[in-house]
Design an enzyme around this catalytic site. Structure first.
Site, PDB file in Angstrom:
ATOM      1  N   GLU A   1      23.082 -42.528   4.653  1.00  0.00           N
ATOM      2  CA  GLU A   1      24.085 -41.953   3.584  1.00  0.00           C
ATOM      3  C   GLU A   1      23.262 -41.365   2.554  1.00  0.00           C
ATOM      4  O   GLU A   1      22.201 -41.550   2.255  1.00  0.00           O
ATOM      5  CB  GLU A   1      24.715 -43.317   3.006  1.00  0.00           C
ATOM      6  CG  GLU A   1      25.398 -43.123   1.862  1.00  0.00           C
ATOM      7  CD  GLU A   1      26.056 -44.301   1.112  1.00  0.00           C
ATOM      8  OE1 GLU A   1      25.445 -45.395   1.770  1.00  0.00           O
ATOM      9  OE2 GLU A   1      26.992 -44.433   0.702  1.00  0.00           O
TER      10      GLU A   1
ATOM     11  N   LYS B   1      33.541 -40.666   2.472  1.00  0.00           N
ATOM     12  CA  LYS B   1      33.562 -41.962   2.466  1.00  0.00           C
ATOM     13  C   LYS B   1      34.975 -42.495   1.876  1.00  0.00           C
ATOM     14  O   LYS B   1      35.167 -42.058   0.583  1.00  0.00           O
ATOM     15  CB  LYS B   1      32.268 -42.467   1.464  1.00  0.00           C
ATOM     16  CG  LYS B   1      32.215 -44.287   1.548  1.00  0.00           C
ATOM     17  CD  LYS B   1      30.872 -44.320   1.048  1.00  0.00           C
ATOM     18  CE  LYS B   1      30.353 -45.843   1.009  1.00  0.00           C
ATOM     19  NZ  LYS B   1      28.958 -46.138   0.280  1.00  0.00           N
TER      20      LYS B   1
ATOM     21  N   CYS C   1      28.684 -46.644   5.475  1.00  0.00           N
ATOM     22  CA  CYS C   1      28.247 -47.666   4.669  1.00  0.00           C
ATOM     23  C   CYS C   1      29.483 -48.684   4.569  1.00  0.00           C
ATOM     24  O   CYS C   1      30.039 -49.235   5.302  1.00  0.00           O
ATOM     25  CB  CYS C   1      27.509 -47.556   3.295  1.00  0.00           C
ATOM     26  SG  CYS C   1      26.028 -48.832   2.869  1.00  0.00           S
TER      27      CYS C   1
END
Lengths: 577, 577
Positions: B41, B108, B145
Site C-alpha cells: 500500500e 481504497k 489493506c
C-alpha cells in the site's frame, strides 16, 4: 428574548470541574434575567478531548453529567452523545436541559478533519437539522462550530451538505425561528476574529434572524482559544464579547445596544487583557490598529497561564541570558503567574558579555521577579575535564551544546527542588532551524514563544515595554537587548548571523514554506537568494537526532507546523522527488 | 499464472528512493518469470505519509513517478491518486502500469480512522470494486489493506460496505477472476500474523479463488511493519513470506508448493532474523512456541535499524548502568548497527555498586562493542557545589535527577562529538510511571525498549542470551543483571520497589488499564490491591512537568499508549468524573 452565551474555559477531561464552571456561569446568566443559556462546543468535556472519546465510559459519563446538571434556567449544553447503535461512533452533540426532560437537541453535521481538527476519527455525523422548540419561550435553530463555516466559504473543501442553507430553507418554508445558535470551539490565529465575524454575519443574513456564536476561551493542549463570542443580526450589526476572558454575554435579540458582559465569578477564572464589548455597525470591521500584537501577547499569556493552572503548576523557573527571547519569555511568565511566582537564573559563562549580565538583571528587576546569578565557571571546567579528549577531537558543536546543557541542569535543579516548572525560551524561527540545543535551551515543560517567529518576539518586546510604561512601570526589555546583534554566546564572538540569514529574511522564507506551503522554486521566484533558500530549507526540522523534542507551545499562527510539532521524524518536512 | 508480491521497505517521503527500490524488486520478480508484480500500500510514498498528503504537489509527484516507472513486467503499484474534482481529497489508490497505458485500477474503499490510522483525514473513499483485466494474462480483483478486514470481522466498527463481499457477489454473477490481490501496510503487534492469516483465508474462502496480501516491512516513524506477506487458497492452504526482511514472494497460483522467496538484492536491504517461507496446510496455525519473543526481538531490532538507516545515523552511544534495561538496549543496538558502531559509557557515581560496574563491562565485552568508564565524581561534586543550598532545602528528587542529567550530559557530549545518536534505555513500565528523569535517562533520539513492559525486557534478555550462545558467543546479559533487585542507584540502598510495586504486578495493572481500557474499579475486581492500583493509576502519565518528552519507540504492543506518546498533556490519561 434574552439569550446568554456562556464563554467558558473548560479543562479537557475534567467533567466534574467543567460542570461546576458551567453551573456558575449559568447562575450569572439567570441573575441577569436570561431566558436561556447556550454553552460552547463539548463544554462538558472541554475541547479537544481527542482519544478520551475512544472510551465509551468517558462519553457516557459526559452525557450523563450534562443531562443531570441542576440548571437554573433552560440550557443548550455541548456534550458528546452515546452512539445510537452498536459499532457506531459517538456524536458531537447538544443536549437541551431545563426545558422538560433532558433531550438530545442536535448532533453536529460537518466534522472538520484537517489542520488541528480530527473529528472524523471520533464522531458519527448527524444528518438532521437542529431545531429546539419553546426553550426559554423561543424557537431556535441549533448548529455546532464547523456547521456554519461552509455557508461562509471558509472550509478548505466543500462538504456534501450545508446546515445553514438547510435551516434557511426551512425558514423559507415557514418554520418560524427566533434565532440560530452555534456552539463553538474555534481556536485562535491571526485574523481569526475577522473570519468568525464573517461566518456569523453570513449566517444571520442567510437565515434572516440573529445568529449567536458561543466560543470557548483558554488553553487546552496545544490549542489556545480566544473566546470573543459573537451575536450578529441580519442587517450586519454585531456584538463581540471580550477575548481572553471567561464570562457570560447576555443579549436581548431585539435590543443589540443593551448587550452586556458579565465576567466570570469563578475564583480562578481566566481574565487576560482588557475586556470590553465591541459593538459594530453593519459592514463595520473591528479595530486592528496594532497589527494583532495585543491579541498575540494575550494569546501567549493565556496559553501559559492556562497550561499552569490546568496542570497544577504554580511556579516557573527560566534561564535569563540577557537576550531578547528570555526577556520576552520572562514578561509572559510574569503576566501569566505574577512576578512573585517567577525565578530567573542568569548563568554567565566565559563567553558571556557584561551587557548580557546587565540586561538579564535589568529585566528581572523591572518585572519584580526573583533573580539569581550562578556563574557557570566551576561546572564548565569540571565537564570539560571529563570530556576533554572527546571535545578536542570531535565536532565543535559538542562544546557549544555542553554550555547550554549545563545551564539546563541548573535550571532543572532549581525547578525540581522548588517544585516549579522550567520553561524553554526558544522561538519558532530558531527551533525550525535546529539553532538550539536538545536538553539544553530546548529543555522545559512549556515554550511560550515556541509558535512565534523571531520578528514577532521583537515586536512583542516593544509591546510589553509599552504596556509596562502605560501603567508607570519600567520597561522590562532593555534597549540594548532589542538592538544588539542576536547571539547564542556559546563561542567567542559568535553571532546568529554566522549561521543563519538575518531574521527578517529567515522569517520570510520560513513563513512562505510553512504557512503558505511554497516549495524552494516558488520562494526563489518571489525574490529570495537561491542559496539562502536552499540552506534554510535544508536545515528545516533538523537537529542532532533529526527530530524535535519540543515542549508544547500555544498555536497562534495562521498555520502551525501541523503534525510537525507532535511527531516530526526524518522525512516529514523534506520529502524528495 | 505467477504473481510476485514485492515486500518492500520504503522510506516515507522518499519518492525517488522508493521508486528505485520497487524497480529493483520488480527486476528480481521478472527474472523469476513472474507474470505480474504487486506492491504494498502506498509503496511509492511509504506508509504512513501523514500530513505530506496535504500537499497537492506531493500527491501529484507520487502519482507521476509511479506512472512513469520503467517496469520490466506488468505491475500494480500502491500510490496516492490526485482528486478527480476540485476541493476533494486524494485517493489511496492503485495504478496499473506496464499493461498498456498506465491507468488507475482502484481506489481504497474502507479508510481506517482509529488507533494509529487516520485515513479519513487524508483520503476520499473509492466506491467502485477493483477489477484489472488481462494484466500479465490474468483477471484480478484488487483491494487495499482494510478493504479485506471487514469480511473477517476484525474492524472495530462496521463499515457501510464490504469490498470482499462485493467482489464475491461479482464472481457469483460470472465475473471470472483468477485471484484477488491486497496491497497492505499492516503494522506489527503481538499475534498480528495470526490475525492477518485469518483475513487472507477468510477472503480466499469467500471469493473462491486465491487471495494474495503484499505487506510493507520495516520501520517508519513510530510504526514497525513485519512484512510476512501471505498467499491463501480457498481450501485454507497458505504460504507466508519471511518477516523482517525485504524481498519478493513469487507464487504460481496453481502450485502452492513451488512458492519461492527472493531476498532483496538492494545493498542496504532490511534483513533481520531467519528468513524462511512457511507453508501451512488447511486449518494449520503458524508455530508460536516462544510466545512471540523471537518476533518481539526482531521488531525492536528492525525499528532501531530502520530509524538509523532512514535518518542517516551510523553510530550509537548509550549509557551502560549494569542494569537490565541498558544491557538489553545494548543487545538491540549491536544487532541493529553491528557492535563496532555502538559505544557504551559506564558512569558510576558514589551510589553505584561494584557489581553494576562489573555487569556493564561484561555486556560491552560480550557484545564486542566499544566501552568507556567515566566516573561521575568530579562533575557530581561541582554540580552539588553550585546547587548545594537549593538541593539541601528542596525536594529530594532534585538530587537524584541531577545524577541522571549529568550522565545524559556525558552521553550527549560523546554523541555530538562523535556524530552518533544517543539512545534512551527506558522501558514502558517505568516511563508510564514517571520513574525516570526528564533530560536524564529519558534523553536520546530513540528508545528501543520504550514500548516494552519491564517483564518483556527480562524475557528479551534471556532471548538475546540464548541467541548468542546458539552461535558460540558469550551471553551478553550477565546472570547477576537478570537476578538482582532492579535499582536506579540514585540514592544509597535505593531499589525500584521502594517506589513501585513489583514489576509483574505493575505490568499487569498497566496492561489492564492501557491495553484493555479497564478503569480502577474493574482492575480491583480482577484481584489487585486497591491501594496499589490507585497509586499506579495516579502516577500514570506524570513527570516533573506533567508531560512526556519521549523519544520515539517502535509500536510493538497490541495497543500502544495511543495519542499519548505523541502529545500527552495534562488530563489526557486521567480524566475525572
Amino acid at each position: 428574548m434574552r439569550i446568554a452565551l456562556l464563554q467558558a474555559d473548560p479543562t479537557v477531561g475534567d467533567l466534574a470541574g467543567n460542570a461546576e464552571r458551567l453551573l456558575s456561569l449559568a447562575h450569572q446568566a439567570h441573575v441577569a434575567a436570561a431566558d436561556i443559556a447556550v454553552t460552547t462546543e463539548l463544554a462538558i468535556t472541554g475541547y479537544p478531548p481527542r482519544d478520551l472519546l475512544l472510551s465509551p465510559a468517558f462519553v457516557a459519563a459526559a452525557e450523563e453529567r450534562a443531562a443531570a446538571l441542576p440548571v437554573p434556567l433552560p440550557m443548550l449544553i455541548g456534550t458528546p452523545l452515546r452512539p445510537d447503535e452498536d459499532g457506531q461512533r459517538p456524536m458531537n452533540g447538544v443536549l437541551s436541559v431545563g426545558n422538560g426532560k433532558p433531550r438530545r437537541a442536535y448532533a453536529k453535521q460537518l466534522l472538520p478533519t484537517y489542520d488541528v481538527f480530527d473529528e472524523a476519527r471520533y464522531f458519527h455525523a448527524g444528518r438532521q437539522p437542529g431545531l429546539v422548540r419553546g426553550a426559554g419561550g423561543m424557537d431556535l435553530g441549533v448548529t455546532v462550530c464547523e456547521d456554519a463555516w461552509q455557508a461562509a466559504g471558509l472550509t478548505p473543501a466543500a462538504y456534501a451538505s450545508d446546515p445553514i442553507a438547510h435551516l434557511a430553507a426551512l425558514v423559507r418554508q415557514d418554520v418560524a425561528l427566533h434565532a440560530t445558535v452555534n456552539l463553538s470551539a474555534s481556536p485562535f490565529h491571526h485574523d481569526k476574529r475577522e473570519d468568525r465575524l464573517h461566518v456569523a454575519r453570513t449566517a444571520a443574513a442567510h437565515l434572516g434572524h440573529p445568529f449567536l456564536l458561543a466560543n470557548q476561551v483558554g488553553g487546552n493542549d496545544d490549542l489556545v482559544f480566544d473566546g470573543a463570542s459573537i451575536v450578529a443580526w441580519p442587517d450586519g450589526r454585531a456584538v463581540l464579547a471580550p477575548a481572553w476572558s471567561e464570562g457570560v454575554l447576555v443579549v436581548d435579540l431585539n435590543r443589540p445596544e443593551e448587550a452586556c458582559w458579565l465576567p466570570s465569578e469563578a475564583h480562578d477564572a481566566l481574565r487576560v487583557g482588557l475586556g470590553d464589548l465591541v459593538h459594530l455597525a453593519p459592514g463595520e470591521a473591528p479595530r486592528n490598529d496594532d497589527n494583532g500584537l495585543e491579541a498575540l501577547a494575550n494569546a501567549v499569556v493565556t496559553g501559559l497561564a492556562d497550561y499552569c493552572r490546568k496542570s497544577g503548576l504554580e511556579r516557573i523557573v527560566l534561564g535569563l541570558s540577557g537576550g531578547i527571547d528570555s526577556a520576552v519569555a520572562a514578561c509572559v511568565a510574569a503576566e501569566a503567574l505574577g512576578p512573585d511566582a517567577v525565578h530567573g537564573l542568569a548563568m554567565p559563562s566565559r563567553h558571556s558579555s557584561q551587557h548580557s549580565r546587565d540586561d538579564a538583571r535589568w529585566t528581572a528587576e523591572a518585572l519584580g521577579m526573583r533573580f539569581s546569578e550562578i556563574p557557570l565557571t566551576t561546572l564548565h571546567d569540571a565537564a570539560e575535564q571529563d570530556l576533554g579528549a572527546v571535545l578536542r577531537s570531535g565536532h565543535a558543536v559538542a562544546a557549544e551544546n555542553l554550555q547550554a546543557r549545563l545551564r539546563a541542569l541548573l535550571v532543572m535543579g532549581h525547578a525540581n527542588a522548588e517544585g516549579a516548572m522550567a520553561i524553554a525560551t526558544g522561538n519558532k524561527s530558531e527551533l525550525a532551524q535546529g539553532y538550539c540545543t536538545l536538553y539544553g535551551d530546548m529543555a522545559g515543560g512549556y515554550a511560550p514563544l515556541g509558535d512565534l517567529w523571531k520578528m514577532e518576539v521583537y515586536a512583542l518586546a516593544e509591546h510589553f515595554n509599552a504596556r509596562a510604561v502605560a501603567v508607570g512601570k519600567p520597561a522590562p526589555v532593555n534597549d540594548s537587548t532589542c538592538t544588539k546583534p542576536p547571539s547564542a554566546e556559546l563561542a567567542p564572538g559568535q553571532v546568529d548571523e554566522d549561521t543563519l540569514p538575518p531574521y527578517p529574511v529567515l522569517d520570510r522564507i520560513l513563513r512562505a514554506h510553512i504557512e503558505d506551503g511554497l516549495d524552494r522554486a516558488r520562494i526563489v521566484e518571489a525574490g529570495d537568494d537561491p542559496d539562502v533558500v536552499r540552506d534554510v530549507l535544508a536545515r528545516l526540522g533538523r537537529n542532532e537526532h533529526k527530530r524535535w523534542q519540543m515542549p508544547p507551545a500555544p498555536r497562534v499562527s495562521r498555520r502551525a507546523f501541523g503534525q510537525g510539532w507532535r511527531m516530526p521524524l526524518a522525512g516529514r518536512h523534506d520529502w524528495r522527488d
